[in-house]
Design a protein around this motif. Sequence first.
Motif, PDB file in Angstrom:
ATOM      1  N   LEU A 195      13.972   2.625   0.573  1.00 28.93           N
ATOM      2  CA  LEU A 195      14.392   1.983  -0.681  1.00 28.93           C
ATOM      3  C   LEU A 195      13.295   1.996  -1.736  1.00 28.93           C
ATOM      4  CD1 LEU A 195      16.639  -1.118   0.028  1.00 28.93           C
ATOM      5  CD2 LEU A 195      17.175   0.975  -1.187  1.00 28.93           C
ATOM      6  N   ILE A 196      12.064   2.379  -1.355  1.00 30.55           N
ATOM      7  CA  ILE A 196      11.022   2.519  -2.380  1.00 30.55           C
ATOM      8  C   ILE A 196      11.514   3.480  -3.463  1.00 30.55           C
ATOM      9  CG2 ILE A 196       8.674   3.309  -2.823  1.00 30.55           C
ATOM     10  CD1 ILE A 196       7.870   2.445  -0.101  1.00 30.55           C
ATOM     11  N   THR A 197      12.374   4.429  -3.066  1.00 32.34           N
ATOM     12  CA  THR A 197      12.932   5.370  -4.033  1.00 32.34           C
ATOM     13  C   THR A 197      13.572   4.658  -5.204  1.00 32.34           C
ATOM     14  OG1 THR A 197      13.530   6.659  -2.110  1.00 32.34           O
ATOM     15  CG2 THR A 197      14.422   7.378  -4.222  1.00 32.34           C
ATOM     16  N   THR A 198      14.319   3.592  -4.882  1.00 29.86           N
ATOM     17  CA  THR A 198      15.043   2.910  -5.950  1.00 29.86           C
ATOM     18  C   THR A 198      14.249   1.736  -6.510  1.00 29.86           C
ATOM     19  OG1 THR A 198      16.106   1.534  -4.312  1.00 29.86           O
ATOM     20  CG2 THR A 198      17.289   3.501  -5.017  1.00 29.86           C
ATOM     21  N   ASN A 199      12.985   1.607  -6.099  1.00 31.20           N
ATOM     22  CA  ASN A 199      12.150   0.538  -6.639  1.00 31.20           C
ATOM     23  C   ASN A 199      11.890   0.828  -8.120  1.00 31.20           C
ATOM     24  OD1 ASN A 199      10.147  -1.273  -7.268  1.00 31.20           O
ATOM     25  ND2 ASN A 199       9.233  -1.182  -5.240  1.00 31.20           N
ATOM     26  N   CYS A 200      12.402  -0.052  -8.984  1.00 27.17           N
ATOM     27  CA  CYS A 200      12.324   0.258 -10.409  1.00 27.17           C
ATOM     28  C   CYS A 200      10.882   0.262 -10.893  1.00 27.17           C
ATOM     29  CB  CYS A 200      13.159  -0.707 -11.216  1.00 27.17           C
ATOM     30  SG  CYS A 200      12.958  -2.407 -10.733  1.00 27.17           S
ATOM     31  N   ALA A 201       9.963  -0.383 -10.148  1.00 23.05           N
ATOM     32  CA  ALA A 201       8.570  -0.376 -10.570  1.00 23.05           C
ATOM     33  C   ALA A 201       8.055   1.057 -10.660  1.00 23.05           C
ATOM     34  CB  ALA A 201       7.723  -1.172  -9.591  1.00 23.05           C
ATOM     35  N   ILE A 202       8.537   1.933  -9.788  1.00 20.07           N
ATOM     36  CA  ILE A 202       7.973   3.279  -9.730  1.00 20.07           C
ATOM     37  C   ILE A 202       8.498   4.143 -10.866  1.00 20.07           C
ATOM     38  CG2 ILE A 202       7.852   5.336  -8.293  1.00 20.07           C
ATOM     39  CD1 ILE A 202       7.778   3.308  -5.926  1.00 20.07           C
ATOM     40  N   PHE A 210      -3.811   3.513 -14.031  1.00 18.92           N
ATOM     41  CA  PHE A 210      -2.598   2.722 -14.241  1.00 18.92           C
ATOM     42  C   PHE A 210      -1.837   2.567 -12.919  1.00 18.92           C
ATOM     43  CE2 PHE A 210       1.851   2.708 -16.180  1.00 18.92           C
ATOM     44  CZ  PHE A 210       1.793   1.379 -16.528  1.00 18.92           C
ATOM     45  N   ALA A 211      -1.705   3.677 -12.194  1.00 22.28           N
ATOM     46  CA  ALA A 211      -0.953   3.629 -10.933  1.00 22.28           C
ATOM     47  C   ALA A 211      -1.668   2.761  -9.904  1.00 22.28           C
ATOM     48  CB  ALA A 211      -0.755   5.038 -10.387  1.00 22.28           C
ATOM     49  N   ILE A 212      -2.999   2.887  -9.828  1.00 20.83           N
ATOM     50  CA  ILE A 212      -3.724   2.065  -8.848  1.00 20.83           C
ATOM     51  C   ILE A 212      -3.604   0.590  -9.212  1.00 20.83           C
ATOM     52  CG2 ILE A 212      -6.005   1.552  -7.912  1.00 20.83           C
ATOM     53  CD1 ILE A 212      -6.683   4.491  -8.260  1.00 20.83           C
ATOM     54  N   GLY A 213      -3.768   0.269 -10.510  1.00 21.12           N
ATOM     55  CA  GLY A 213      -3.637  -1.123 -10.947  1.00 21.12           C
ATOM     56  C   GLY A 213      -2.264  -1.670 -10.626  1.00 21.12           C
ATOM     57  N   LEU A 245       0.828  -1.210   0.000  1.00 22.16           N
ATOM     58  CA  LEU A 245       0.000   0.000   0.000  1.00 22.16           C
ATOM     59  C   LEU A 245       0.860   1.257   0.000  1.00 22.16           C
ATOM     60  CD1 LEU A 245      -3.073  -0.875   2.207  1.00 22.16           C
ATOM     61  CD2 LEU A 245      -2.748  -1.027  -0.250  1.00 22.16           C
ATOM     62  N   ALA A 246       1.978   1.225   0.747  1.00 19.93           N
ATOM     63  CA  ALA A 246       2.886   2.375   0.717  1.00 19.93           C
ATOM     64  C   ALA A 246       3.391   2.602  -0.695  1.00 19.93           C
ATOM     65  CB  ALA A 246       4.062   2.133   1.667  1.00 19.93           C
ATOM     66  N   ASN A 247       3.735   1.491  -1.373  1.00 17.61           N
ATOM     67  CA  ASN A 247       4.161   1.584  -2.764  1.00 17.61           C
ATOM     68  C   ASN A 247       3.060   2.182  -3.636  1.00 17.61           C
ATOM     69  OD1 ASN A 247       6.793   0.771  -3.521  1.00 17.61           O
ATOM     70  ND2 ASN A 247       6.341  -1.279  -2.774  1.00 17.61           N
ATOM     71  N   THR A 248       1.822   1.722  -3.416  1.00 20.27           N
ATOM     72  CA  THR A 248       0.702   2.217  -4.210  1.00 20.27           C
ATOM     73  C   THR A 248       0.569   3.725  -4.060  1.00 20.27           C
ATOM     74  OG1 THR A 248      -0.392   0.147  -3.697  1.00 20.27           O
ATOM     75  CG2 THR A 248      -1.739   1.870  -4.695  1.00 20.27           C
ATOM     76  N   PHE A 249       0.732   4.198  -2.818  1.00 20.21           N
ATOM     77  CA  PHE A 249       0.613   5.631  -2.574  1.00 20.21           C
ATOM     78  C   PHE A 249       1.697   6.399  -3.331  1.00 20.21           C
ATOM     79  CE2 PHE A 249       1.231   9.422   0.108  1.00 20.21           C
ATOM     80  CZ  PHE A 249      -0.036   9.941  -0.030  1.00 20.21           C
ATOM     81  N   VAL A 250       2.932   5.892  -3.262  1.00 19.42           N
ATOM     82  CA  VAL A 250       4.024   6.549  -3.983  1.00 19.42           C
ATOM     83  C   VAL A 250       3.751   6.514  -5.489  1.00 19.42           C
ATOM     84  CG1 VAL A 250       6.485   6.504  -4.450  1.00 19.42           C
ATOM     85  CG2 VAL A 250       5.656   5.989  -2.173  1.00 19.42           C
ATOM     86  N   LEU A 251       3.243   5.387  -5.961  1.00 15.90           N
ATOM     87  CA  LEU A 251       2.933   5.268  -7.386  1.00 15.90           C
ATOM     88  C   LEU A 251       1.912   6.325  -7.804  1.00 15.90           C
ATOM     89  CD1 LEU A 251       2.706   1.389  -7.795  1.00 15.90           C
ATOM     90  CD2 LEU A 251       4.281   2.874  -8.993  1.00 15.90           C
ATOM     91  N   VAL A 259       8.681   9.636  -1.647  1.00 10.02           N
ATOM     92  CA  VAL A 259       9.052   8.636  -0.651  1.00 10.02           C
ATOM     93  C   VAL A 259       9.371   9.303   0.678  1.00 10.02           C
ATOM     94  CG1 VAL A 259      10.761   6.908  -0.043  1.00 10.02           C
ATOM     95  CG2 VAL A 259       9.820   6.943  -2.324  1.00 10.02           C
ATOM     96  N   GLN A 260      10.063  10.451   0.627  1.00 10.12           N
ATOM     97  CA  GLN A 260      10.333  11.192   1.866  1.00 10.12           C
ATOM     98  C   GLN A 260       9.038  11.506   2.598  1.00 10.12           C
ATOM     99  OE1 GLN A 260      13.066  12.161   3.607  1.00 10.12           O
ATOM    100  NE2 GLN A 260      14.002  10.654   2.256  1.00 10.12           N
ATOM    101  N   PHE A 261       8.078  11.936   1.813  1.00  6.24           N
ATOM    102  CA  PHE A 261       6.779  12.292   2.381  1.00  6.24           C
ATOM    103  C   PHE A 261       6.136  11.072   3.049  1.00  6.24           C
ATOM    104  CE2 PHE A 261       2.171  12.947   1.645  1.00  6.24           C
ATOM    105  CZ  PHE A 261       2.021  13.973   2.546  1.00  6.24           C
ATOM    106  N   VAL A 262       6.127   9.942   2.343  1.00 11.19           N
ATOM    107  CA  VAL A 262       5.547   8.719   2.898  1.00 11.19           C
ATOM    108  C   VAL A 262       6.297   8.303   4.154  1.00 11.19           C
ATOM    109  CG1 VAL A 262       5.170   6.274   2.480  1.00 11.19           C
ATOM    110  CG2 VAL A 262       4.674   7.917   0.696  1.00 11.19           C
ATOM    111  N   GLU A 263       7.621   8.420   4.102  1.00 10.15           N
ATOM    112  CA  GLU A 263       8.422   7.997   5.244  1.00 10.15           C
ATOM    113  C   GLU A 263       8.057   8.811   6.485  1.00 10.15           C
ATOM    114  OE1 GLU A 263      12.575   8.006   4.424  1.00 10.15           O
ATOM    115  OE2 GLU A 263      13.078   7.227   6.402  1.00 10.15           O
ATOM    116  N   MET A 264       7.924  10.128   6.310  1.00 14.12           N
ATOM    117  CA  MET A 264       7.559  10.971   7.456  1.00 14.12           C
ATOM    118  C   MET A 264       6.197  10.580   8.000  1.00 14.12           C
ATOM    119  SD  MET A 264       8.952  14.791   6.724  1.00 14.12           S
ATOM    120  CE  MET A 264       8.294  15.020   5.116  1.00 14.12           C
ATOM    121  N   ALA A 265       5.245  10.333   7.071  1.00 14.81           N
ATOM    122  CA  ALA A 265       3.893   9.994   7.513  1.00 14.81           C
ATOM    123  C   ALA A 265       3.884   8.665   8.251  1.00 14.81           C
ATOM    124  CB  ALA A 265       2.953   9.939   6.307  1.00 14.81           C
ATOM    125  N   VAL A 266       4.599   7.665   7.702  1.00 12.79           N
ATOM    126  CA  VAL A 266       4.596   6.346   8.341  1.00 12.79           C
ATOM    127  C   VAL A 266       5.274   6.422   9.700  1.00 12.79           C
ATOM    128  CG1 VAL A 266       5.472   3.993   8.173  1.00 12.79           C
ATOM    129  CG2 VAL A 266       4.471   5.077   6.179  1.00 12.79           C
TER     130      VAL A 266
END
Lengths: 334, 192
Positions: B107-114, B134-137, B43-49, B83-90
């Motif tokens: 490391l979500i930053t370097t996640n090539c999926a994003i 597309f991002a939600i999918g 879900l964190a990934n989804t938010f960043v996406l 990702v910084q934003f998500v990290e602070m929130a989490v």
Amino acid sequence: MSAAVAPALVVTASPHVRSQDSTPRIMWNVAATLVPIIVAATWFFGVSSLLVIAAATAGALATERAFGRGGTLADGSAAITGMLLGLTLPAGLSLWMAALGGAFGIGFGKVVWGGLGQNVFNPALLGRAFLQAAFPVAITTWPTVGGRFWTLKGDLFALPFTHPLPDAITSATPLGLLKFEGKGTAIEQLILGNTSGSLGETAALVILAGGIYLAWRGYLNWRIPAAVLLTVIVFSAIVHAVDAHRPDPLFMLFSGGLMLGTVYMATDPVTSPVTNRGRWVFGAGVGVLVVVIRIWGGLPEGVMYAILFMNALVPFINRATQPRLFGTRLGGAT
Amino acid sequence: MSNLAWIFVSTLLVNNFTLVMFLGLCSFFGVTAKIETAWRLGLANTFVLLLTAIFAWLLNTFVLGAAPYLRIVAFIVVIASAVQFVEMAVRKYLPVLFRQLGIYLPLITTNCAILGLALFQTSRHYTLIEGLVFAIGAGLGLTLALSLMASIRERIEVADVPRIARRMGLVLVIASSLSMAFMGFAGMGSAP
């Protein structure tokens, strides 16, 4: 002290009433019900089918013997995996490919996971999926039924990694005919099994009889096949009613590997859910995916992938359908 | 409408980022030991996406037209800030999850999926709405793959695995088996 004296009082932990069934007994019973299917396949495709099934079984048994724990050969599960894999292959497949599939199924589908009872995916189907990915042409070259008994249906004895010679008469399966050429197949032919396809795809009636016997003995849970078949009937009837060009439920039911997959692979006690509610969910999921892949997918047949996909979901289904502990309150609060 | 639904199903199953296109594998192997952690990371990934999809669209539409060669740099800056934003929130609201995810959260930053999502979105000329779907999918597809992997790994935790396959060996076998199971969706939508 002689050991022959019976103790006056036997103290044991429960269970006290035991059935005669053991894993080997159940497995060999299942294997016995596969024999009529193999006979039917031999009737339709000649001696080639025996060779292909034997090669797949040999690959499976050799791998179990080499890498499995000692003594697991006798429980019969590796033999069943090999025979089932053989029944999902076309009659003209080179024997080394069949053996490789059996070896992959047992090696990467079972032994690596820790042996019987630990695997998440059905080993026979994993072997089949591997062969489908590795040899997509060879595994979809379907010889026609009939011909002389001793005539080989393809270049069975091709050496590994050589190009097999295409020297058999082939034709598309009923599902392939429908998907790529828009042609139907008569329902009597489908039920009798007089069509081209995988070895065990064709004899729907024999497979059903074996399934009923196993369900009556309690060796397979009837809920899974019932859920799969009902879902396929209802879902494909809806699709057929909306768009009459789509195949009707009877065709869906008796074509392709649905019967074999439903009776023998979806009901694998290791890779199916342990709760009854979970079994209904699992079966319904397989049924929906079969129809979806057959109608909207790029492949003509989807039973294998439907079962593998639902296998992956089984840990989830088990978690979600856990029965309530007796005495705890509804809603999870204790 | 059917186009949007198709984009969703396609990224969720047919072209699943993890199991079919093999993007974002490091967290797929790193954080899937427990199911609770796995789906929350998904879900964190989804938010960043989602954030990336919005900003990539903004950049493509208003800024990068003049300087397309800055695309990758700009996208990476956007992703890193998201990702910084998500990290602070989490860290503020879910401290337990923050500790469980450990290094895999930054490391979500370097996640090539994003980065992949941003680049696909550009090359396929998605509109804002299409990009969001597309991002939600893609995000739910990641979550699905992570959760499936985690649930299977939890199941085999007590299995008597041969020594050669302990730890990563069996995990790689599971990943390839899952990937083979997803092959059934191949070509979906292209059929007549």
